[in-house]
Design an enzyme around this catalytic site. Structure first.
Site, PDB file in Angstrom:
ATOM      1  N   ASP A 177       0.859  -1.182   0.000  1.00 40.78           N
ATOM      2  CA  ASP A 177       0.000   0.000   0.000  1.00 40.78           C
ATOM      3  C   ASP A 177       0.897   1.235   0.000  1.00 40.78           C
ATOM      4  O   ASP A 177       1.778   1.365   0.855  1.00 40.78           O
ATOM      5  CB  ASP A 177      -0.889  -0.022   1.258  1.00 40.78           C
ATOM      6  CG  ASP A 177      -2.264   0.544   0.999  1.00 40.78           C
ATOM      7  OD1 ASP A 177      -2.349   1.632   0.405  1.00 40.78           O
ATOM      8  OD2 ASP A 177      -3.259  -0.094   1.412  1.00 40.78           O
ATOM      9  N   ASP A 188      -2.995   4.727  -2.438  1.00 39.59           N
ATOM     10  CA  ASP A 188      -4.062   5.305  -1.621  1.00 39.59           C
ATOM     11  C   ASP A 188      -4.475   6.696  -2.114  1.00 39.59           C
ATOM     12  O   ASP A 188      -3.605   7.561  -2.316  1.00 39.59           O
ATOM     13  CB  ASP A 188      -3.539   5.411  -0.183  1.00 39.59           C
ATOM     14  CG  ASP A 188      -4.627   5.712   0.829  1.00 39.59           C
ATOM     15  OD1 ASP A 188      -5.501   4.865   1.026  1.00 39.59           O
ATOM     16  OD2 ASP A 188      -4.599   6.804   1.441  1.00 39.59           O
ATOM     17  N   GLU A 200      -6.270   4.019  -6.077  1.00 39.09           N
ATOM     18  CA  GLU A 200      -7.560   4.220  -5.421  1.00 39.09           C
ATOM     19  C   GLU A 200      -8.026   5.628  -5.770  1.00 39.09           C
ATOM     20  O   GLU A 200      -7.335   6.604  -5.462  1.00 39.09           O
ATOM     21  CB  GLU A 200      -7.436   4.066  -3.901  1.00 39.09           C
ATOM     22  CG  GLU A 200      -8.808   4.064  -3.238  1.00 39.09           C
ATOM     23  CD  GLU A 200      -8.809   4.528  -1.798  1.00 39.09           C
ATOM     24  OE1 GLU A 200      -9.717   4.160  -1.049  1.00 39.09           O
ATOM     25  OE2 GLU A 200      -7.906   5.301  -1.407  1.00 39.09           O
ATOM     26  N   HIS A 204     -11.323  -2.693   3.133  1.00 39.96           N
ATOM     27  CA  HIS A 204     -11.294  -2.409   4.573  1.00 39.96           C
ATOM     28  C   HIS A 204     -12.086  -1.168   4.959  1.00 39.96           C
ATOM     29  O   HIS A 204     -12.148  -0.835   6.136  1.00 39.96           O
ATOM     30  CB  HIS A 204      -9.835  -2.259   5.014  1.00 39.96           C
ATOM     31  CG  HIS A 204      -9.170  -1.094   4.312  1.00 39.96           C
ATOM     32  ND1 HIS A 204      -8.885  -1.114   2.964  1.00 39.96           N
ATOM     33  CD2 HIS A 204      -8.783   0.123   4.755  1.00 39.96           C
ATOM     34  CE1 HIS A 204      -8.343   0.043   2.614  1.00 39.96           C
ATOM     35  NE2 HIS A 204      -8.271   0.815   3.683  1.00 39.96           N
ATOM     36  N   ASP A 205     -12.644  -0.456   3.970  1.00 38.26           N
ATOM     37  CA  ASP A 205     -13.431   0.750   4.254  1.00 38.26           C
ATOM     38  C   ASP A 205     -14.928   0.541   4.043  1.00 38.26           C
ATOM     39  O   ASP A 205     -15.709   1.463   4.265  1.00 38.26           O
ATOM     40  CB  ASP A 205     -13.012   1.896   3.319  1.00 38.26           C
ATOM     41  CG  ASP A 205     -11.575   2.349   3.519  1.00 38.26           C
ATOM     42  OD1 ASP A 205     -11.065   2.253   4.647  1.00 38.26           O
ATOM     43  OD2 ASP A 205     -10.967   2.811   2.533  1.00 38.26           O
TER      44      ASP A 205
HETATM   45  O1  TEU Z   1      -9.558   5.763   1.721  1.00 36.97           O
HETATM   46  C1  TEU Z   1      -9.975   6.785   0.865  1.00 36.97           C
HETATM   47  C2  TEU Z   1     -11.242   7.393   1.200  1.00 36.97           C
HETATM   48  O2  TEU Z   1     -11.744   8.250   0.495  1.00 36.97           O
HETATM   49  C3  TEU Z   1     -11.818   7.041   2.484  1.00 36.97           C
HETATM   50  O3  TEU Z   1     -12.330   8.222   2.943  1.00 36.97           O
HETATM   51  C4  TEU Z   1     -12.847   5.975   2.376  1.00 36.97           C
HETATM   52  O4  TEU Z   1     -13.309   5.798   1.108  1.00 36.97           O
HETATM   53  C5  TEU Z   1     -13.927   6.393   3.286  1.00 36.97           C
HETATM   54  O5  TEU Z   1     -13.603   5.819   4.498  1.00 36.97           O
HETATM   55  C6  TEU Z   1     -15.277   5.972   2.886  1.00 36.97           C
HETATM   56  O6  TEU Z   1     -16.130   6.748   3.685  1.00 36.97           O
HETATM   57  C7  TEU Z   1      -8.215   5.515   1.859  1.00 36.97           C
HETATM   58  C8  TEU Z   1      -8.004   4.291   2.720  1.00 36.97           C
HETATM   59  O7  TEU Z   1      -8.553   3.178   2.067  1.00 36.97           O
HETATM   60  C9  TEU Z   1      -8.606   4.535   4.056  1.00 36.97           C
HETATM   61  O8  TEU Z   1      -8.562   3.414   4.883  1.00 36.97           O
HETATM   62  C10 TEU Z   1      -7.849   5.689   4.680  1.00 36.97           C
HETATM   63  O9  TEU Z   1      -8.455   6.028   5.896  1.00 36.97           O
HETATM   64  C11 TEU Z   1      -7.819   6.900   3.778  1.00 36.97           C
HETATM   65  O10 TEU Z   1      -7.520   6.605   2.430  1.00 36.97           O
HETATM   66  C12 TEU Z   1      -6.753   7.848   4.244  1.00 36.97           C
HETATM   67  O11 TEU Z   1      -5.489   7.287   4.019  1.00 36.97           O
END
Ligand code: TEU
Ligand code: CA
Length: 584
Positions: free
Chosen positions: A112, A226, A284, A356-357
């Site tokens: 990542d 990310d 992403e 994971h989100d």
């Molecule tokens: O997530 C990107 C993002 O836009 C996040 O706000 C996520 O989509 C959101 O939680 C949905 O409501 C990435 C990572 O995947 C996330 O775990 C991190 O917290 C974030 O970036 C910051 O690095």
């Protein structure tokens, strides 16, 4: 570039398709995967111990969520040192062992890459914040108070109106944090402990590139990048408008900034193209459209192998992700088909239901009501959704536990939650006078913690995840959605995912066929065909809990995969959550 190590992932001969097009990626969120030392937190040794599970599933790439040194404000997405491992997870030697063990099994490791921001505890930021004229003073995004405002006599923060703009953070509150030592604000799109790097500064870009080379030299297979579409911010950081796609108000000014293709193009040129062959790069990219996704992934002129788009993940979001709106099968297939069509010519899709989100897919768009005892709705809805995704054109991603049908949590109390986004949202909403019970309710289905409960290895206490106390409670489906119960059962959800992956390996058409939506107007059934060299593969999936009818001729051909046993299948009728893959 000096001579870099050749990696086994790097060779593609001219005219050949890149290896990652026929790959299947398994995402590991290390904190929640497997704990080897009883401290309640998953670690690298735990991953090494469970590589059999991934190998048996058939995935040939593992994407590891961050394991770098971090104060863990955002579970590792706040990085304090890109070139060392957090002691919670292990050591660099453990990572080298993991890379080697995985490689022996034909599995590549994708790291990542979190370079939109660092931790505020990264040495770069500690230096940057220390004064206005240190060597890294311009490595982050610093701004003065608005004209007419100044810091107090001891560097105190001016009133709120002095902030450079009105942007809201992804994790609630303002994006601006005051630094008394500089008498300036820094920008953080995420938490206050995640200051955004200044990509306009060439030294920042060079530092990131050399760090990437350092990891590629260790033999990794690529990077998941990310929020990588956020790197370029609009000049002047204009005021935000009301929310965009349900995202924050500043979103239009940084999700597709003026220099984004240039910055990513520089990474492609100086990091990936500078080495032999191809790596898997997945950006992403919340908010990007199919047209933009096409530009990013074009085989010739693009910058990354594929993007994680978010349109389908946002279909049941209202003004914010915490407002749930109904989503129909029609909406879902219209959307995914637009991406299939939009990237058909020269682009490439990533395919995912979970990460994971996101909440668990079987709880979100399937039916987990009988999951506690492993019932048919749970099993068939999980496998129907998997079928629709895995037979599309693109590289599929499986998030840990998805292959077992893991479900959402059922947290009753705020004390069960761990995620900074959920906790900040709760605090902000309750402080604004909302009913705490209603706030908890709106969080329950969508909180990121739904994805982060421990992977369920067996039905023992703590689901075999740890011998200690897990950092977050085990989810409600551990009795049936576990690896011990499913890994050797061909009729399990795991067994079904294996078959989907096997089909992809065996049939070229699954990787390279064109995509054609059929029965576009159907309210219950997601159906499409893949066409390749005169062959046809047809996918029929009833994504509802009631029987569905489609023209009988769609059943013509040989069933190569079905998610349920049905004797005397009547042509034209699909049982609730029935899915079929038919070779015509
Ligand atoms: O997530 C990107 C993002 O836009 C996040 O706000 C996520 O989509 C959101 O939680 C949905 O409501 C990435 C990572 O995947 C996330 O775990 C991190 O917290 C974030 O970036 C910051 O690095
Ligand atoms: Ca541990």
């Amino acid at each position: 570039m000096t001579d870099r190590t050749r990696t086994p992932f790097s060779v593609t001969t001219p005219g050949e398709q890149p290896w990652w097009k026929s790959s299947v990626v398994y995402q590991i969120y290390p904190r929640s995967f497997a704990d080897s030392n009883g401290d309640g937190i998953g670690d690298i040794r735990g991953i090494i111990n469970h590589l059999d599970h991934v190998e048996k599933l058939g995935a040939n790439v593992i994407w590891l969520s961050p394991i770098y040194v971090s104060p863990m404000d955002d579970n590792g997405y706040d990085i304090a040192n890109y070139q060392d491992i957090d002691p919670l997870f292990g050591t660099l030697a453990d990572v080298d062992e993991l890379i080697a063990d995985a490689r022996d099994r034909g599995i590549g490791i994708v790291m990542d890459l979190v370079v939109n921001h660092t931790s505020d505890e990264h040495a770069w930021f500690e230096e940057s914040r220390s004064s206005r004229d240190n060597p890294k003073a311009d490595w982050y995004i610093w701004r003065d108070p608005e004209p007419g405002f100044t810091a107090g006599p001891h560097g105190e923060e001016p009133p709120i109106e002095a902030r450079p703009n009105n942007w809201e953070s992804m994790f609630s509150g303002s994006v601006w944090e005051w630094e008394p030592r500089r008498g300036q604000y820094y920008l953080h799109l995420f938490s206050v402990k995640q200051p955004d790097l200044n990509w306009e500064n060439v030294e920042v870009r060079e530092a990131v590139k050399s760090m990437m080379h350092w990891w590629l030299d260790r033999g990794i297979a690529g990077f998941r990048m990310d929020v990588v579409n956020f790197l370029s911010k609009a000049e002047g950081l204009p005021e935000g408008e009301p929310t965009h796609h349900g995202y924050t108000n500043g979103f239009p000014h940084f999700y597709y900034g003026p220099r984004i293709h240039e910055f990513l193009g520089e990474l492609r040129r100086d990091v990936f193209d500078a080495r032999e062959g191809t790596f898997l790069t997945v950006g992403e990219m919340p908010g990007v459209s199919p047209e933009q996704g096409r530009k990013f992934t074009d085989a010739e002129s693009g910058q990354v192998s594929m993007v994680f788009q978010f349109e389908h993940m946002d279909l049941d979001h209202g003004a914010t992700k915490f407002d749930r709106v109904p989503m129909s099968v029609r909406t879902l297939k219209d959307n995914l088909s637009r991406w299939q069509d939009g990237l058909a010519d020269g682009g490439w899709n990533s395919l995912y239901w979970n990460n994971h989100d996101q909440p668990r897919i079987v709880s979100r768009w399937g039916d987990d009501s009988d999951a506690h005892d492993g019932g048919p709705l749970w099993r068939s809805s999980a496998t129907a959704l998997a079928t629709v995704l895995h037979m599309m054109r693109g590289t599929p991603y499986i998030y840990q536990g998805e292959e077992l049908g893991m479900t959402n949590t059922q947290f009753a109390d705020i004390s069960d939650y761990r995620d900074i986004e959920s906790l900040n949202y709760y605090r902000q909403s309750v402080d604004a006078g909302q009913d705490p019970a209603a706030v908890l309710d709106s969080m329950a289905w969508v909180s990121r913690d739904n994805a982060r409960t421990p992977v369920q290895w067996d039905s023992s206490e703590q689901a075999g995840f740890t011998t200690g106390e897990p950092w977050i409670p085990v989810g409600p489906s551990a009795a049936v959605a576990n690896a011990a119960a499913q890994d050797d059962d061909p009729t399990s959800i795991f067994g079904y995912y294996r078959q989907l992956i096997t089909l992809r390996r065996e049939l070229d058409i699954v990787v390279h066929g064109d995509y054609h939506l059929i029965e576009a107007e159907h309210e219950q059934v997601f159906a499409y065909e893949r066409h390749h060299n005169g062959q046809v593969l047809r996918v029929l999936a009833n994504l509802t809990g009631s029987e569905a009818r489609v023209p009988a001729e769609h059943f013509g051909g040989q069933v190569v995969l079905a998610n349920m046993e049905r004797h005397n299948r009547e042509a034209g009728v699909l049982a609730p959550w029935e899915a079929l893959v038919i070779s015509v």
